[in-house]
Scaffold this motif. Structure first.
Motif, PDB file in Angstrom:
ATOM      1  N   THR A 194       6.930  12.682   0.043  1.00  0.00           N
ATOM      2  CA  THR A 194       8.197  13.119  -0.677  1.00  0.00           C
ATOM      3  C   THR A 194       8.602  12.229  -1.790  1.00  0.00           C
ATOM      4  OG1 THR A 194       8.795  14.504   1.241  1.00  0.00           O
ATOM      5  CG2 THR A 194      10.434  14.152  -0.373  1.00  0.00           C
ATOM      6  N   ILE A 195       8.514  12.754  -2.880  1.00  0.00           N
ATOM      7  CA  ILE A 195       8.849  11.910  -4.053  1.00  0.00           C
ATOM      8  C   ILE A 195      10.311  12.285  -4.522  1.00  0.00           C
ATOM      9  CG2 ILE A 195       8.357  11.002  -6.233  1.00  0.00           C
ATOM     10  CD1 ILE A 195       5.508  11.856  -5.700  1.00  0.00           C
ATOM     11  N   ASN A 196      11.389  11.561  -4.384  1.00  0.00           N
ATOM     12  CA  ASN A 196      12.706  11.798  -4.837  1.00  0.00           C
ATOM     13  C   ASN A 196      12.887  11.868  -6.110  1.00  0.00           C
ATOM     14  OD1 ASN A 196      13.377  11.718  -2.115  1.00  0.00           O
ATOM     15  ND2 ASN A 196      14.605  10.047  -2.076  1.00  0.00           N
ATOM     16  N   ASP A 211       4.172  10.390   7.256  1.00  0.00           N
ATOM     17  CA  ASP A 211       4.980  10.935   6.297  1.00  0.00           C
ATOM     18  C   ASP A 211       5.986   9.817   5.577  1.00  0.00           C
ATOM     19  OD1 ASP A 211       3.961  13.502   7.142  1.00  0.00           O
ATOM     20  OD2 ASP A 211       5.909  14.249   7.821  1.00  0.00           O
ATOM     21  N   ILE A 212       5.979   9.718   4.084  1.00  0.00           N
ATOM     22  CA  ILE A 212       6.853   8.979   3.585  1.00  0.00           C
ATOM     23  C   ILE A 212       7.667   9.731   2.526  1.00  0.00           C
ATOM     24  CG2 ILE A 212       5.048   6.917   4.043  1.00  0.00           C
ATOM     25  CD1 ILE A 212       4.450   7.291   0.786  1.00  0.00           C
ATOM     26  N   THR A 213       8.876   8.937   2.252  1.00  0.00           N
ATOM     27  CA  THR A 213       9.730   9.522   1.226  1.00  0.00           C
ATOM     28  C   THR A 213       9.816   8.184   0.283  1.00  0.00           C
ATOM     29  OG1 THR A 213      10.839  10.941   2.496  1.00  0.00           O
ATOM     30  CG2 THR A 213      12.037  10.355   0.390  1.00  0.00           C
ATOM     31  N   SER A 233      -4.035  10.922   1.366  1.00  0.00           N
ATOM     32  CA  SER A 233      -3.169  11.407   2.268  1.00  0.00           C
ATOM     33  C   SER A 233      -3.301  12.385   3.286  1.00  0.00           C
ATOM     34  CB  SER A 233      -1.729  11.771   1.436  1.00  0.00           C
ATOM     35  OG  SER A 233      -0.700  11.835   2.438  1.00  0.00           O
ATOM     36  N   ASN A 234      -3.232  12.267   4.433  1.00  0.00           N
ATOM     37  CA  ASN A 234      -3.264  13.259   5.543  1.00  0.00           C
ATOM     38  C   ASN A 234      -1.859  13.437   5.978  1.00  0.00           C
ATOM     39  OD1 ASN A 234      -4.170  15.266   6.890  1.00  0.00           O
ATOM     40  ND2 ASN A 234      -4.851  13.767   8.686  1.00  0.00           N
ATOM     41  N   ARG A 238       0.808  -1.202   0.016  1.00  0.00           N
ATOM     42  CA  ARG A 238       0.020   0.054  -0.020  1.00  0.00           C
ATOM     43  C   ARG A 238       1.094   1.048  -0.130  1.00  0.00           C
ATOM     44  NH1 ARG A 238      -2.387  -0.959   4.749  1.00  0.00           N
ATOM     45  NH2 ARG A 238      -0.386  -0.467   5.566  1.00  0.00           N
ATOM     46  N   ALA A 239       0.372   2.444  -0.275  1.00  0.00           N
ATOM     47  CA  ALA A 239       1.054   3.773   0.063  1.00  0.00           C
ATOM     48  C   ALA A 239       2.077   3.840   1.180  1.00  0.00           C
ATOM     49  CB  ALA A 239       0.077   4.783  -0.290  1.00  0.00           C
TER      50      ALA A 239
END
Length: 496
Positions: free
Chosen positions: A353-355, A330-332, A348-349, A298-299
């Motif tokens: 961040t997308i590298n 939070d995710i990267t 998303s709450n 999942r995300a």
């Protein structure tokens, strides 16, 4: 009467020196008496076996692997210069009995070497059968060479029980329904090493020959390191390791693990309702030869996958991102060797961040949402000129394939720079965003005072089924230096 005589005195003649003619006889050099065996090798064995030569006792000894047929071994010898040996090198001999090689020197002298080959006994098979829950010990030890344990049923580990598997253990599973199920507060703790990995495999070495491991437990002692899972995915499990079910908040750590030749996925996270991350740790894992994707996640787990991991060599060349509840942590998202492919809209709450260099593919009518009441939600997608971020439809160059980004909550952190956004704008994201199809839709003013905020710069936005960018006039949305192509409506739309 006196007689007088006289004679003339003459010089002696010069001596004559006689030089004998040169000899025509050649003195032959002494013949070599060297007659040693210098090397003795069974090169055809794998690995090659070198014999030990004792020139004091004139013996040669070699030890080969257990089970080796020594009745027809072919040795390779090197011997002293100008010597010969019998029997001839390169000819098969029966080393189940003593064999003598005789080396003859150039001068005709000889030296015999006796050769002995030792075959050690086969290791004792110590496999223990696990046929029911009661057969499963709390600690699975490395019992020696070969298979340590054979599991012939689905074994349940439940309650607060923690089962530990030691380094070097090999467990085989027999039958499509065989496997381990861990539930409640239980744990399966498997910590191997690089030198002594833990291996879980099918007795039949083919994908789906056993069920696999199902973890539905919250115990943080579910830790795996240097573990290999292969040949699993039978009995509808559809993968080597299945994690979670219906909001049970399963968590597990996977480090330096290998999932290969499984039917379905290497690992799949099944919990549609749990918003947290299934992985308490995830690093340097390898996925190869699985019939579907390396992982179905999942995300929340997108942020766990790391660049050193290997994900490409599987039936599906992408990471499958499935449905889950609202993202709250939070995710990267890091660059890996395959794209992420999204199959359900991600709400998303939290900050995503997308590298640079990441590719995310979207299937039909899905996208990313930060609704007006997702106060902590933000998308930060900042690529570089050399490594742009690709946010595209899973089918290339299809106009209006996927929904796009709904950015209602006005986060000042939201930013898209050096992105390629293609094929979005398939459906109206939400009436609160103005009711327009767009690749990027900012603000939610129709539902209240929710101005859009963010930056879009140096991006290429193409093939939208509607607009490229939608936002309300006067909202703090900065749009600069972008390229547009093939969008169904205008490139930008400022509604009032």
């Amino acid at each position: 009467m006196q007689l007088a005589t006289s004679c003339d005195k003459k010089a002696d003649p010069a001596p004559v020196v006689v030089t004998p003619p040169p000899s025509t006889t050649t003195v032959a050099p002494a013949k070599s008496s060297a007659k040693s065996v210098l090397t003795f090798t069974f090169a055809a064995l794998s690995p090659a076996i070198n014999g030990t030569i004792d020139n004091t006792t004139r013996t040669i000894s070699a030890t080969v692997a257990a089970g080796t047929d020594v009745s027809k071994l072919v040795p390779t010898l090197t011997i002293s210069d100008k010597a010969t040996v019998s029997p001839a090198p390169g000819v098969a001999q029966d080393f189940s009995k003593a064999v003598t090689y005789t080396v003859t020197a150039e001068d005709g002298t000889t030296q015999a070497y006796g050769v002995s080959v030792v075959v050690p006994p086969a290791p004792v098979v110590t496999t223990k059968a696990i046929k029911s829950n009661s057969d499963l010990p709390d600690v699975l030890e490395d019992l020696g060479n070969g298979v340590d344990y054979l599991v012939t049923a689905n074994i349940s580990i439940t309650g607060t029980r923690v089962v530990t598997v030691r380094p070097g253990v090999l467990i085989q599973f027999e039958g499509g329904s065989s496997g381990f199920t861990i539930s409640s507060q239980a744990a399966l703790k498997m910590i191997g090493t690089a030198a002594k990995p833990i291996i879980l495999e099918g007795k039949v070495a083919s994908a789906g020959s056993w069920q696999g491991i199902l973890v539905r437990a919250t115990n943080i002692e579910n830790q795996w390191e240097y573990v290999t899972v292969r040949h699993a995915g039978g009995n509808s499990q559809n993968g080597g390791l299945s994690i979670g079910y219906f909001g049970d908040a399963t968590r597990i750590s996977l480090k330096n693990c290998t999932f290969n030749t499984n039917f379905g996925y290497g690992v799949l996270c099944n919990d549609d309702f749990y918003s947290g991350n299934c992985f308490t740790g995830f690093a340097n894992n390898t996925f190869t030869g699985n019939t579907k994707s390396a992982l179905k996640i999942r995300a929340a787990e997108m942020g766990s996958l790391d660049t050193p991991g290997k994900y490409a060599d599987n039936g599906q060349k992408y990471i499958e991102v499935a449905k889950q509840g609202t993202l709250i942590d939070d995710i990267t998202v890091k660059k890996i060797d395959v794209p992420y492919r999204v199959f359900a809209t991600v709400r998303s709450n939290a900050k995503i961040t997308i590298n640079a260099g990441v590719t995310i593919e979207f299937t039909t009518d899905v996208g990313f949402d930060c609704r007006y009441d997702d106060k902590q939600g933000a998308i930060v997608a900042n690529g570089t000129t050399a490594e742009p971020i690709r946010l595209i439809g899973y089918l290339p160059n299809i106009k209006g394939l996927w929904k796009g980004f709904l950015l209602e909550n006005g986060s000042p952190e939201t930013s898209f720079t050096n992105c390629i956004i293609d094929g979005a704008g398939s459906i109206i994201s939400n009436p609160c965003s103005g009711g327009y199809k767009a690749a990027l839709s900012f603000g939610a003013n129709p539902c209240g005072n929710y101005p859009g905020r963010g930056i879009v710069s140096n991006c290429t936005i193409s093939n939208s089924g509607g607009y490229a960018i939608v936002f309300k006039t006067g909202d703090p949305v900065t749009v600069s230096n972008n390229t547009y192509a093939g969008n169904a409506s205008d490139n930008t739309f400022n509604y009032k």
